[in-house]
Scaffold this motif. Sequence first.
Motif, short mmCIF file in Angstrom:
data_model
loop_
_atom_site.label_atom_id
_atom_site.label_comp_id
_atom_site.label_asym_id
_atom_site.label_seq_id
_atom_site.Cartn_x
_atom_site.Cartn_y
_atom_site.Cartn_z
N LYS A 169 0.83 -1.22 0.00
CA LYS A 169 0.00 0.00 0.00
C LYS A 169 0.86 1.26 0.00
O LYS A 169 0.39 2.35 0.34
CB LYS A 169 -0.91 0.02 1.23
N ILE A 170 2.15 1.11 -0.34
CA ILE A 170 3.04 2.28 -0.31
C ILE A 170 3.36 2.74 -1.74
O ILE A 170 3.74 1.95 -2.59
CB ILE A 170 4.34 1.97 0.46
N ILE A 171 3.22 4.05 -1.95
CA ILE A 171 3.47 4.66 -3.26
C ILE A 171 4.57 5.71 -3.08
O ILE A 171 4.59 6.42 -2.07
CB ILE A 171 2.19 5.38 -3.74
N PHE A 172 5.44 5.79 -4.05
CA PHE A 172 6.54 6.74 -3.96
C PHE A 172 6.50 7.67 -5.18
O PHE A 172 6.76 7.26 -6.29
CB PHE A 172 7.86 5.95 -3.89
N SER A 173 6.13 8.95 -4.95
CA SER A 173 6.07 9.96 -6.01
C SER A 173 7.19 10.98 -5.85
O SER A 173 7.92 10.94 -4.86
CB SER A 173 4.75 10.73 -5.94
N GLY A 174 7.27 11.93 -6.78
CA GLY A 174 8.23 13.04 -6.64
C GLY A 174 9.05 13.20 -7.91
O GLY A 174 9.43 12.21 -8.53
N ILE A 216 7.61 -1.94 -2.85
CA ILE A 216 6.40 -1.15 -2.59
C ILE A 216 5.41 -1.32 -3.75
O ILE A 216 5.75 -1.90 -4.77
CB ILE A 216 6.73 0.35 -2.38
N LEU A 217 4.20 -0.78 -3.58
CA LEU A 217 3.16 -1.00 -4.60
C LEU A 217 3.61 -0.51 -5.97
O LEU A 217 3.53 -1.23 -6.96
CB LEU A 217 1.86 -0.29 -4.19
N TYR A 218 4.05 0.76 -6.05
CA TYR A 218 4.66 1.24 -7.29
C TYR A 218 5.44 2.53 -7.05
O TYR A 218 5.20 3.24 -6.09
CB TYR A 218 3.66 1.42 -8.43
N ILE A 219 6.35 2.75 -8.00
CA ILE A 219 7.02 4.05 -8.06
C ILE A 219 6.23 4.88 -9.06
O ILE A 219 5.94 4.42 -10.17
CB ILE A 219 8.49 3.89 -8.54
N ASN A 220 5.87 6.08 -8.66
CA ASN A 220 5.12 6.97 -9.53
C ASN A 220 6.12 7.83 -10.30
O ASN A 220 6.74 8.73 -9.72
CB ASN A 220 4.19 7.81 -8.66
N VAL A 221 6.29 7.54 -11.57
CA VAL A 221 7.36 8.15 -12.36
C VAL A 221 6.89 9.49 -12.93
O VAL A 221 5.77 9.60 -13.42
CB VAL A 221 7.76 7.17 -13.50
N GLU A 222 7.79 10.48 -12.88
CA GLU A 222 7.37 11.84 -13.27
C GLU A 222 8.11 12.41 -14.47
O GLU A 222 7.95 13.59 -14.79
CB GLU A 222 7.50 12.77 -12.06
N SER A 223 8.96 11.62 -15.15
CA SER A 223 9.59 12.11 -16.39
C SER A 223 10.12 10.92 -17.18
O SER A 223 10.33 9.83 -16.64
CB SER A 223 10.73 13.08 -16.09
N GLU A 224 10.40 11.18 -18.48
CA GLU A 224 10.95 10.11 -19.33
C GLU A 224 12.35 9.76 -18.83
O GLU A 224 12.74 8.59 -18.82
CB GLU A 224 10.99 10.56 -20.80
N ALA A 225 13.09 10.78 -18.41
CA ALA A 225 14.45 10.53 -17.92
C ALA A 225 14.42 9.62 -16.69
O ALA A 225 15.22 8.70 -16.54
CB ALA A 225 15.12 11.86 -17.60
N GLU A 226 13.45 9.90 -15.80
CA GLU A 226 13.35 9.08 -14.58
C GLU A 226 13.00 7.64 -14.95
O GLU A 226 13.53 6.69 -14.36
CB GLU A 226 12.30 9.66 -13.63
N LEU A 227 12.13 7.48 -15.95
CA LEU A 227 11.74 6.12 -16.35
C LEU A 227 12.99 5.33 -16.76
O LEU A 227 13.14 4.15 -16.41
CB LEU A 227 10.73 6.17 -17.50
N GLY A 228 13.88 6.01 -17.47
CA GLY A 228 15.12 5.37 -17.89
C GLY A 228 15.96 4.92 -16.69
O GLY A 228 16.48 3.81 -16.65
N ARG A 229 16.06 5.78 -15.69
CA ARG A 229 16.84 5.43 -14.48
C ARG A 229 16.20 4.25 -13.76
O ARG A 229 16.87 3.35 -13.30
CB ARG A 229 16.91 6.61 -13.49
N VAL A 230 14.87 4.30 -13.63
CA VAL A 230 14.18 3.22 -12.90
C VAL A 230 14.42 1.90 -13.61
O VAL A 230 14.73 0.88 -12.97
CB VAL A 230 12.66 3.52 -12.76
N GLU A 231 14.35 1.92 -14.94
CA GLU A 231 14.56 0.69 -15.70
C GLU A 231 15.97 0.16 -15.49
O GLU A 231 16.19 -1.03 -15.22
CB GLU A 231 14.30 0.92 -17.19
N LEU A 232 16.93 1.08 -15.57
CA LEU A 232 18.34 0.68 -15.44
C LEU A 232 18.61 0.08 -14.05
O LEU A 232 19.26 -0.97 -13.92
CB LEU A 232 19.20 1.94 -15.63
N ILE A 233 18.07 0.72 -13.04
CA ILE A 233 18.33 0.25 -11.66
C ILE A 233 17.62 -1.08 -11.42
O ILE A 233 18.17 -2.00 -10.80
CB ILE A 233 17.92 1.34 -10.64
N ALA A 234 16.41 -1.22 -11.95
CA ALA A 234 15.69 -2.49 -11.82
C ALA A 234 16.49 -3.61 -12.50
O ALA A 234 16.60 -4.72 -11.99
CB ALA A 234 14.30 -2.38 -12.42
N LYS A 235 17.08 -3.27 -13.64
CA LYS A 235 17.88 -4.26 -14.38
C LYS A 235 19.09 -4.68 -13.55
O LYS A 235 19.37 -5.87 -13.40
CB LYS A 235 18.32 -3.64 -15.71
#
Length: 403
Positions: A84-89, A105-124
């Motif tokens: 039930k935890i969401i992380f925005s910003g 956590i439930l999900y990361i709330n992504v706020e830019s295309e650049a951030e999406l790239g970082r999240v993908e890289l770190i998840a990888k």
Amino acid sequence: MINFKELATTYKTPLYIYDLDYMTKQYEELKEAFKGKKSILAYAIKSNSNLSVIKHFATLGSGADCVSIGEVRRAFLAGVPSYKIIFSGVGKSDDEIREAIESDILYINVESEAELGRVELIAKELGAVCRISIRVNPNIDPLTHPYISTGLHDNKFGVEIDAAKRMYIKANNSEHLDPVGIHFHIGSQLTELKPIYESAVIVADLVRSLSNIKIELKFFDIGGGLGVVYKNETTIKPYDYAQAILGALKGLDLTIICEPGRFLTANGGYFLTKVLYEKQNGSKRFVVVDGAMNDLLRPSLYKAYHKIEAITNSTTDESEADVVGPVCESGDFFAKNYSLPILEHNDLLVIHSAGAYGFGMGSNYNTRGRSAEVAIKGGEARVIRKREEFEDLIALEKDFLVK
Ligand code: LLP
């Protein structure tokens, strides 16, 4: 009825007081509005991040909306379940993203295309799949104070619809991203339903167009923002709010996530301060109190109105005064030209609606320790954060004195 005099004697001033029973009532009213629908209330921790307050909502079944990894850690400490935890910003650091993924956590709330790239890289790097939502900026004027408007392209939050669509396609094609939600939050202290409804319609349309390309989302996150009464505002009724959202969602079977902060906490909180002096500069009357802008910043920062109630034996006529604190700034005030009787040393002022964005926006400016916080539940009061002492303020410096 809260006995402010007794609380001041027991716990001293300045003091934050939270009525947890009021907060329960607010939580239940909002939850009830979504009754029969799949919904999660994810309490916006930023509005009041005291661990006991978070724990109180967690016990009622609440999740947590967080805007830093510190808030995520608070949520865990207070017993909010990870799902039930969401992380925005807009500015999550790599370390924050990594910890959020590891915490599942439930999900990361992504706020830019650049951030999406970082999240993908770190998840990888972690060999993980990260659940994400995307914060959409619907470019709707929320009709609130410009500092707390967040849903216009002029504001730094979220991404445009077209960018969001590209991001969902990218996420859907990634082995390390799982797009599960969509999010919007257009502003805070909203008193008009129309901008919320219009935003929900825009965002729901995007959900439908994603569904057409086989990207099926599960969560429709409507952010927070419900306004409260500080003075005499007409606000949005939870029932009408829920109906508007459900109207926009027509035909879509999604879990609604709502991230209320102020609605739950603002009017359950009081800031109690003691009168030190009356003074007059020419025709201007000042009431000097022991609390200050470092305790409650909203009047200084937003010229926000907070009702002030005097606890006094004074029977003089009321006249206008500025209520000011000891901080060395002309902007250090709780109210300007507020009608009050002539006050005595040690009379009390109760500053209302201080439960949201009060203590949390405090600081140690002028080397002032932050106030204690007290919670009242079932008529019992207890300290939930000790008053900061001088030793606390210098703890991180005293061993590092320059030679
Ligand atoms: N969700 C998100 C993504 C947010 O940015 C916020 C607040 C909330 C939920 C909770 O909003 P609420 O229900 O409390 O309106 N310091 C300002 C308010 C800043 C609000 C920031 N975001 C004030 O004192 O008025």
